[in-house]
Each structure stands twice: as C-alpha cells, then as structure tokens.
Design an enzyme around this catalytic site. Structure first.
Site, PDB file in Angstrom:
ATOM      1  N   ASP A 251      62.220  14.689  74.108  1.00  0.00           N
ATOM      2  CA  ASP A 251      63.675  14.697  74.334  1.00  0.00           C
ATOM      3  C   ASP A 251      64.444  13.519  73.723  1.00  0.00           C
ATOM      4  OD1 ASP A 251      62.814  16.826  75.808  1.00  0.00           O
ATOM      5  OD2 ASP A 251      63.669  16.176  77.712  1.00  0.00           O
TER       6      ASP A 251
ATOM      7  N   ASP B 287      65.417  19.425  75.599  1.00  0.00           N
ATOM      8  CA  ASP B 287      66.180  20.129  76.617  1.00  0.00           C
ATOM      9  C   ASP B 287      67.065  21.129  75.885  1.00  0.00           C
ATOM     10  OD1 ASP B 287      65.243  18.999  78.930  1.00  0.00           O
ATOM     11  OD2 ASP B 287      67.106  18.016  79.484  1.00  0.00           O
TER      12      ASP B 287
ATOM     13  N   HIS C 227      69.514  23.770  77.417  1.00  0.00           N
ATOM     14  CA  HIS C 227      70.054  24.424  78.606  1.00  0.00           C
ATOM     15  C   HIS C 227      71.081  25.506  78.276  1.00  0.00           C
ATOM     16  CE1 HIS C 227      67.941  21.658  81.131  1.00  0.00           C
ATOM     17  NE2 HIS C 227      68.617  20.596  80.723  1.00  0.00           N
TER      18      HIS C 227
ATOM     19  N   HIS D  27      70.917  22.330  88.327  1.00  0.00           N
ATOM     20  CA  HIS D  27      70.570  21.165  87.496  1.00  0.00           C
ATOM     21  C   HIS D  27      71.833  20.508  86.948  1.00  0.00           C
ATOM     22  CE1 HIS D  27      67.924  18.707  85.065  1.00  0.00           C
ATOM     23  NE2 HIS D  27      68.509  19.099  83.947  1.00  0.00           N
TER      24      HIS D  27
ATOM     25  N   HIS E 184      74.524  18.459  79.974  1.00  0.00           N
ATOM     26  CA  HIS E 184      73.874  17.801  78.843  1.00  0.00           C
ATOM     27  C   HIS E 184      73.003  18.804  78.089  1.00  0.00           C
ATOM     28  CE1 HIS E 184      70.970  17.588  82.176  1.00  0.00           C
ATOM     29  NE2 HIS E 184      70.035  17.689  81.234  1.00  0.00           N
TER      30      HIS E 184
ATOM     31  N   LYS F  33      63.097  23.724  76.242  1.00  0.00           N
ATOM     32  CA  LYS F  33      62.833  23.933  77.655  1.00  0.00           C
ATOM     33  C   LYS F  33      64.117  23.892  78.468  1.00  0.00           C
ATOM     34  CE  LYS F  33      61.687  18.995  77.929  1.00  0.00           C
ATOM     35  NZ  LYS F  33      62.729  18.502  78.827  1.00  0.00           N
TER      36      LYS F  33
ATOM     37  N   CYS G 255      61.521  13.310  82.285  1.00  0.00           N
ATOM     38  CA  CYS G 255      60.825  14.265  81.418  1.00  0.00           C
ATOM     39  C   CYS G 255      59.522  13.714  80.837  1.00  0.00           C
ATOM     40  CB  CYS G 255      61.761  14.750  80.321  1.00  0.00           C
ATOM     41  SG  CYS G 255      63.139  15.726  80.993  1.00  0.00           S
TER      42      CYS G 255
END
Length: 205
Positions: free
Chosen positions: A9, A50, A52, A58, A72, A97, A160
C-alpha cells in the site's frame, strides 16, 4: 526456494498530501525503490493496493481511526495510485483489496488485470469473471511461483503491514518484516506491533 518482496500500500493517499497520510510515506517509496535497485535478493516482487468501491463502515464522516477511516484509495482514483517515488519497473504483480470491505491484509487482494494501468488510473473491471477465470489471490500467486519466503515492507505498520505479515506466517510462509522499510502512524503502536509480529513467528529485522 524462491523469495518474494511484498510492497504494501505505498499509495498516494497514504503518503504526504493524501487523505490518510502517514509521515515519511513518500520517503519510504524512494527508499524501497533504491533497495530494489541495489539488491538481487528477490525472485519476485508484488505490490498491494487498497482499492475501495463500497467498503461499508470502513469509511466514515466521523472516523475513529481504529475501525473507521476518512475516504481513501477509492478504486481508480489518483489517491489509489502507487506513489510516483515507487519505481514499478521490478514489480511483477499487483493485488487489489478492500473493494467491499476493509481489506487490511494483502492476502485479501486479487490479481489486477494485466491490461490495466499498473498504478490505477481508471476503474477496475472484472476481467477474470468476463473470461470465466477464477480470481487469483496473493496466496495463489505465491504458491504458483513456488515462493516459500516473503519479505514485507510498506504502509502502515500497525494496520495493513501487520495484517499481511500475520496472514503470511499463518499461511506457512517464512515471513520477514524490514523495520527500516515500513512506516506507521504512532511510534508506540509501531513498536507494539513489531513485538506482536515477532511473537507470532515473523522475523523483524
């Protein structure tokens, strides 16, 4: 035995100027790139992102910074792109992810389509599903490449990086975290996390 570096990340939103910035993130991206340029220790290199879409609770307008966070790394956004200081030339695979959940661990990630821009300049698409292929997880990819040893670097140490390292050692990989190549939020929490990882069987060096 093959060895892989997993870069966790190192994305714009987690570096200075991002929506969830970690101090030293941009410098860490440079340091990881310099390490890769100077070493031949790794047979493979993977990076996690990440990514999303709708991660539920979250994201929060009133985050507690433990289980909920400001928006984010929205899929396809500039914030989700890998930081420009991270040289992607040696990265063999990208794992995204957290599309519909928190997705802390890189082992929750799925292999990004090869025909997409590596750092994520547009929306992800379900190419595996379109081609009737099973999505490839990070664990699948490591095993397919006969990787036994994983070395983990990246952001953020307490979140993470921690989750990825714990999942790696629990999956049976010889797992190392390089303390000089991770960045976290709280110094005390960082040290507690590194101690926790050592207790779980992760080598921290």
């Amino acid at each position: 035995m093959a060895k892989a570096l997993i870069i966790v990340d190192v994305q714009n939103d987690f570096c200075e100027g991002g929506s969830l910035a970690v101090a030293g993130g941009a410098a860490l991206a440079t340091e990881i790139s310099e390490m890769l340029a100077e070493t031949t220790d790794f047979d493979f290199v993977a990076a996690t992102q990440d990514w999303h879409v709708e991660p539920g609770s979250h994201f929060s307008e009133t985050p507690n910074f433990r289980t909920s966070w400001p928006v984010h790394c929205v899929a396809g956004s500039k914030g989700a792109a890998l930081h420009r200081n991270l040289d992607t030339e040696d990265i063999d695979a990208y794992f995204r992810k957290g599309k519909y959940d928190a997705g802390y661990s890189g082992f929750d990630g799925l292999l990004a389509p090869e025909d997409e821009v590596a750092v994520g300049e547009r929306e992800a698409h379900e190419s595996a599903a379109e081609n009737n292929e099973s999505p490839v997880s990070l664990d699948d990819w490591l095993r397919d490449n006969d990787i036994d040893d994983v070395v983990i670097v990246g952001i953020a140490t307490e979140h993470c990086v921690r989750a990825t390292a714990l999942d790696a050692v629990n999956a049976g990989y010889n797992t190392t975290v390089l303390r000089d190549f991770v960045a976290g939020i709280d110094e005390d929490a960082i040290e507690e996390t590194l101690e926790e990882l050592e207790d779980a069987g992760v080598e921290v060096k």
